[in-house]
Design an enzyme around this catalytic site. Structure first.
Site, PDB file in Angstrom:
ATOM      1  N   HIS A 101     -35.840  14.472  -2.588  1.00 61.05           N
ATOM      2  CA  HIS A 101     -35.925  13.341  -3.518  1.00 61.05           C
ATOM      3  C   HIS A 101     -35.480  12.072  -2.791  1.00 61.05           C
ATOM      4  CE1 HIS A 101     -36.281  15.483  -7.518  1.00 61.05           C
ATOM      5  NE2 HIS A 101     -36.008  16.507  -6.712  1.00 61.05           N
ATOM      6  N   SER A 102     -35.457  10.964  -3.521  1.00 63.64           N
ATOM      7  CA  SER A 102     -34.810   9.737  -3.036  1.00 63.64           C
ATOM      8  C   SER A 102     -34.367   8.970  -4.269  1.00 63.64           C
ATOM      9  CB  SER A 102     -35.783   8.892  -2.206  1.00 63.64           C
ATOM     10  OG  SER A 102     -36.718   8.224  -3.032  1.00 63.64           O
ATOM     11  N   TYR A 103     -33.480   8.012  -4.225  1.00 68.39           N
ATOM     12  CA  TYR A 103     -32.753   7.592  -3.062  1.00 68.39           C
ATOM     13  C   TYR A 103     -31.266   7.727  -3.321  1.00 68.39           C
ATOM     14  CZ  TYR A 103     -31.848   3.374  -5.843  1.00 68.39           C
ATOM     15  OH  TYR A 103     -31.457   2.526  -6.851  1.00 68.39           O
ATOM     16  N   ARG A 112     -42.069   7.945 -12.812  1.00 66.62           N
ATOM     17  CA  ARG A 112     -41.203   9.050 -12.360  1.00 66.62           C
ATOM     18  C   ARG A 112     -41.688  10.422 -12.839  1.00 66.62           C
ATOM     19  NH1 ARG A 112     -35.514  10.373 -11.555  1.00 66.62           N
ATOM     20  NH2 ARG A 112     -34.791  11.999 -12.951  1.00 66.62           N
ATOM     21  N   TYR A 124     -24.390  13.130 -10.666  1.00 67.31           N
ATOM     22  CA  TYR A 124     -24.077  13.141 -12.101  1.00 67.31           C
ATOM     23  C   TYR A 124     -24.424  14.508 -12.669  1.00 67.31           C
ATOM     24  CZ  TYR A 124     -28.896  11.396 -11.499  1.00 67.31           C
ATOM     25  OH  TYR A 124     -30.176  11.185 -11.049  1.00 67.31           O
ATOM     26  N   ASN A 163     -37.726  17.356 -13.127  1.00 65.83           N
ATOM     27  CA  ASN A 163     -36.430  17.868 -12.667  1.00 65.83           C
ATOM     28  C   ASN A 163     -35.394  17.982 -13.794  1.00 65.83           C
ATOM     29  OD1 ASN A 163     -35.310  19.029 -10.365  1.00 65.83           O
ATOM     30  ND2 ASN A 163     -34.053  17.211  -9.937  1.00 65.83           N
ATOM     31  N   ARG A 164     -35.886  17.997 -15.024  1.00 66.81           N
ATOM     32  CA  ARG A 164     -35.071  18.359 -16.186  1.00 66.81           C
ATOM     33  C   ARG A 164     -35.739  19.506 -16.937  1.00 66.81           C
ATOM     34  NH1 ARG A 164     -32.863  15.417 -13.576  1.00 66.81           N
ATOM     35  NH2 ARG A 164     -31.571  13.586 -13.999  1.00 66.81           N
ATOM     36  N   HIS A 223     -40.612  13.905  -8.256  1.00 70.10           N
ATOM     37  CA  HIS A 223     -40.618  12.599  -8.926  1.00 70.10           C
ATOM     38  C   HIS A 223     -41.650  11.686  -8.249  1.00 70.10           C
ATOM     39  CE1 HIS A 223     -36.328  13.516 -10.407  1.00 70.10           C
ATOM     40  NE2 HIS A 223     -37.189  13.695 -11.396  1.00 70.10           N
ATOM     41  N   ALA A 224     -42.519  11.098  -9.081  1.00 70.68           N
ATOM     42  CA  ALA A 224     -43.684  10.390  -8.566  1.00 70.68           C
ATOM     43  C   ALA A 224     -43.352   9.212  -7.645  1.00 70.68           C
ATOM     44  CB  ALA A 224     -44.544   9.913  -9.733  1.00 70.68           C
ATOM     45  N   ARG A 225     -42.392   8.389  -8.043  1.00 70.67           N
ATOM     46  CA  ARG A 225     -42.165   7.128  -7.321  1.00 70.67           C
ATOM     47  C   ARG A 225     -41.403   7.290  -6.017  1.00 70.67           C
ATOM     48  NH1 ARG A 225     -38.192   4.572 -11.909  1.00 70.67           N
ATOM     49  NH2 ARG A 225     -36.487   6.083 -11.787  1.00 70.67           N
ATOM     50  N   GLU A 226     -40.896   8.484  -5.730  1.00 70.71           N
ATOM     51  CA  GLU A 226     -40.076   8.693  -4.537  1.00 70.71           C
ATOM     52  C   GLU A 226     -40.968   8.996  -3.338  1.00 70.71           C
ATOM     53  OE1 GLU A 226     -37.360  11.673  -6.077  1.00 70.71           O
ATOM     54  OE2 GLU A 226     -36.706  10.330  -7.679  1.00 70.71           O
ATOM     55  N   GLU A 241     -31.339  13.678  -1.275  1.00 67.34           N
ATOM     56  CA  GLU A 241     -31.718  12.338  -1.716  1.00 67.34           C
ATOM     57  C   GLU A 241     -31.804  11.508  -0.448  1.00 67.34           C
ATOM     58  OE1 GLU A 241     -32.249  11.190  -4.798  1.00 67.34           O
ATOM     59  OE2 GLU A 241     -31.103  12.422  -6.187  1.00 67.34           O
TER      60      GLU A 241
HETATM   61  O1  0X9 Z   1     -31.715  13.202 -11.223  1.00 68.92           O
HETATM   62  C1  0X9 Z   1     -32.373  13.881 -10.435  1.00 68.92           C
HETATM   63  O2  0X9 Z   1     -33.268  14.650 -10.804  1.00 68.92           O
HETATM   64  C2  0X9 Z   1     -32.100  13.765  -8.930  1.00 68.92           C
HETATM   65  N1  0X9 Z   1     -31.905  12.375  -8.580  1.00 68.92           N
HETATM   66  S1  0X9 Z   1     -33.189  11.357  -8.581  1.00 68.92           S
HETATM   67  O3  0X9 Z   1     -32.712  10.020  -8.332  1.00 68.92           O
HETATM   68  N2  0X9 Z   1     -34.165  11.718  -7.387  1.00 68.92           N
HETATM   69  O4  0X9 Z   1     -33.890  11.492  -9.818  1.00 68.92           O
HETATM   70  C3  0X9 Z   1     -30.864  14.562  -8.580  1.00 68.92           C
HETATM   71  C4  0X9 Z   1     -30.997  16.027  -8.812  1.00 68.92           C
HETATM   72  C5  0X9 Z   1     -29.728  16.795  -8.582  1.00 68.92           C
HETATM   73  N3  0X9 Z   1     -29.838  18.160  -9.062  1.00 68.92           N
HETATM   74  C6  0X9 Z   1     -29.877  18.493 -10.389  1.00 68.92           C
HETATM   75  N4  0X9 Z   1     -29.708  17.597 -11.313  1.00 68.92           N
HETATM   76  N5  0X9 Z   1     -30.026  19.752 -10.685  1.00 68.92           N
HETATM   77 ZN    ZN Z   2     -36.010  12.481  -7.686  1.00 66.33          ZN
END
Ligand code: 0X9
Ligand code: ZN
Ligand code: ZN
Length: 418
Positions: free
Chosen positions: A305-307, A236, A357, A253-254, A178-181, A379
């Site tokens: 990642h953060s945060y 992001r 989540y 990350n999706r 993620h870019a902003r982290e 994170e």
């Molecule tokens: O949502 C995400 O991709 C991650 N949090 S963030 O705030 N850095 O964007 C958490 C990723 C947890 N793992 C998976 N969702 N597989």
């Molecule tokens: Zn992230």
């Protein structure tokens, strides 16, 4: 006349520098306690341009979980008024986002001879840093390209470990999905520095580097990272175009092939959690997945990642627990305890779905299902005071404490070879 107007409009857009953005924007934190308050937040998210920080999209907001989000200046007072009216208490985490963003760019210095690991660095600096650290430590570091980004930039990996000629077990760690982290790439660089500087003197690191290789991608989403430096500090996603939409980018990350786009992600290219047109549609994601697929001896996968200060492990795409849940939980607990020892920083830990989540398409779940049984998402700091705008003064303590967690995991992995 019309042409003139258009021209001056273009000029204004081009003149926009990172510092000009976010003037008067606020970051608010609140916790919806019931369905009505939850609905209110979702409605507001639909009518106003709101940037969700934690969780990263309105669909992921639930009752009794805190939400951090940025409201543009124009909307701030109206939202604050409406929140008061419905009796939803909120906290102002950041009163003026612009002030914090400016501070981050002010602190940048380019004319030091020694690489400063306590600063954030732009991509070109990171690139030359990789070349330099490889040249300076030829017996420990190798440098490869694992692919290219949408905008044809190189995505690099550093292999850090004592060169033996044989294939050693490896730990794969990536940063900057993620870019902003920004703290994430800063940590990957810190890790490499610590590894090469303490090899031969620090007992733990010497044992680790003799027995395994760290495969480290300091910045996965290079295009996005650059964009967060030049144009939008809070970007992001990747920077790929989406046919049929004016909105740019996919949430990397999706985009992994792990129950892709089934939950906690969006099919709308304008959303921050857009899952892309198909699994691995993003070249950056394919580069990481291909690197992991082609390297046979990867024992652990760690993504930074953060945060939020969390150590997460599979699954995030389902509430079901993986077969080695107990072991993962044990490792995460000990990693988090090791981390806390240094400065007292508290992390929570657990399966992604219940701890942060539910969301599909994440790299940790994909790596796990690919067969890497030790898979973690970190994170890093903080818990929302600065969020993505973590000041440079916190780079050192954050990286120092995180080193302890990573070293714990690495030590666990080499002492449990199965
Ligand atoms: O949502 C995400 O991709 C991650 N949090 S963030 O705030 N850095 O964007 C958490 C990723 C947890 N793992 C998976 N969702 N597989
Ligand atoms: Zn992230
Ligand atoms: Zn020892």
């Amino acid at each position: 006349m019309e042409g003139h107007l258009l021209l001056s409009f273009v000029a204004v857009v081009l003149a926009k520098v990172p510092g000009d953005q976010y003037a008067g924007d606020k970051v608010l934190r609140l916790k919806p306690n019931n369905e009505q308050q939850l609905q209110f937040i979702r409605d507001v998210a639909q009518t106003m341009k709101i940037d969700f920080w934690q969780p990263s999209s309105p669909e992921l907001v639930t009752t009794n979980r805190t939400v951090d989000f940025r409201v543009p200046a124009d909307w701030a007072s109206s939202i604050q008024y409406r929140l008061q009216k419905i009796g939803l208490k909120y906290e102002v985490l950041i009163d003026n986002v612009k002030t914090l963003v400016e501070k981050q760019f002010d602190q940048v210095d380019r004319n030091t001879t020694r690489y400063n690991y306590e600063k954030y660095h732009e991509w070109t600096e990171i690139e030359s840093w990789m070349s330099k650290i490889t040249a300076e430590h030829p017996t420990l570091v190798s440098w490869f390209r694992i692919g290219r980004t949408y905008q044809h930039r190189s995505i690099y990996i550093l292999r850090v470990g004592k060169k033996t000629g044989a294939v050693k077990p490896a730990i794969f760690m990536d940063c900057g999905i993620h870019a902003r982290e920004w703290i994430s790439p800063a940590f990957c660089q810190w890790f490499v520095k610590e590894a090469v500087e303490s090899y031969g003197s620090n007992c733990t690191m010497t044992i680790l580097l003799n027995n395994l290789d760290f495969l480290i991608v300091p910045v996965v989403n290079v295009d996005g990272y650059i964009y967060s430096w030049t144009t939008d500090r809070l970007w992001r996603k990747t920077r790929s175009r989406n046919p049929g939409s004016y909105c740019v980018g996919t949430d990397a990350n999706r985009n992994f092939d792990a129950k892709w786009c089934s939950i906690g992600s969006s099919r709308n290219p304008c959303d921050e959690t857009y899952c892309g047109s198909r699994a691995e549609s993003e070249k950056e994601v394919r580069a990481v997945a291909n690197a992991i697929r082609s390297y046979k001896a990867i024992k652990a996968y760690i993504t930074i990642h953060s945060y939020s200060q969390m150590c997460l492990f599979p699954y995030s795409y389902t509430y079901s627990l993986p077969p080695n849940h107990k072991e993962l939980n044990f490792i995460a607990r000990n990693a988090v305890m090791a981390l806390k020892d240094l400065h007292g920083t508290q992390y929570t830990y657990g399966p992604g779905a219940i701890t942060i989540y539910p969301s599909a398409g994440g790299s940790d779940d994909w790596a796990y299902d690919f067969g890497i049984k030790y898979s973690f998402t970190f994170e890093l700091r903080d818990t929302g005071r600065y969020g993505f705008l973590l000041p440079e003064s916190q780079i050192k303590p954050t990286c120092e404490e995180t080193m302890l967690a990573i070293n714990y995991i690495a030590t666990y992995v080499i002492t449990h070879p199965h």
